[in-house]
Enzyme design. Structure first.
Site: not given
Length: 136
Positions: A49-51
């Site tokens: 969920g993190c870029a």
């Protein structure tokens, strides 16, 4: 509920006038954090969920939980450092009682992060809370 070290970050943010200085401070917090051992950067510790690439590694000693982390993005590494300040050295019950979004709002970060960074921060907070819930 925040510990003295987090309160120091809040005070520093209040002292700094513009967001460039605040972002620089977040990056400095990340730079001051010890690097995460390469062997701990595994799929199990990676935060989805993190870029950017993010790893969070919890440790439990007695009933106290600490966290280490790493990111390939300097600003995110700084956010990890702030999360560590907020959560590390607490019990699972204490961690679950922390309203992290409210604490980050005190820093103004809730309205000054990009949508991708905000989503990543929420994913990191959720990972910490899930671990604390499983350890409680």
């Amino acid at each position: 509920m925040a510990v003295a070290a987090f309160e120091e970050i809040v005070e520093t943010f209040e002292f700094l006038d513009d967001w460039e200085d605040r972002y620089a401070h977040v990056i400095d917090l990340g730079r001051a954090m010890p690097p995460l051992d390469e062997n701990l950067r595994t799929p199990a510790t990676k935060v989805d969920g993190c870029a950017s690439q993010v790893w969070l590694v919890p440790q439990v000693k007695g009933d106290v939980i600490t966290f280490d982390g790493e990111s390939d993005a300097m600003i995110v590494r700084g956010l990890i450092a702030i999360l560590r300040t907020l959560y590390s050295g607490r019990t699972a019950t204490e961690i679950l009682a922390i309203d992290a979004p409210a604490e980050f709002a005190r820093l103004g970060l809730d309205s000054h992060l990009s949508a991708q960074r905000s989503n990543g921060l929420r994913a990191m907070i959720e990972r910490v809370r899930l671990f604390a819930a499983s350890a409680a």
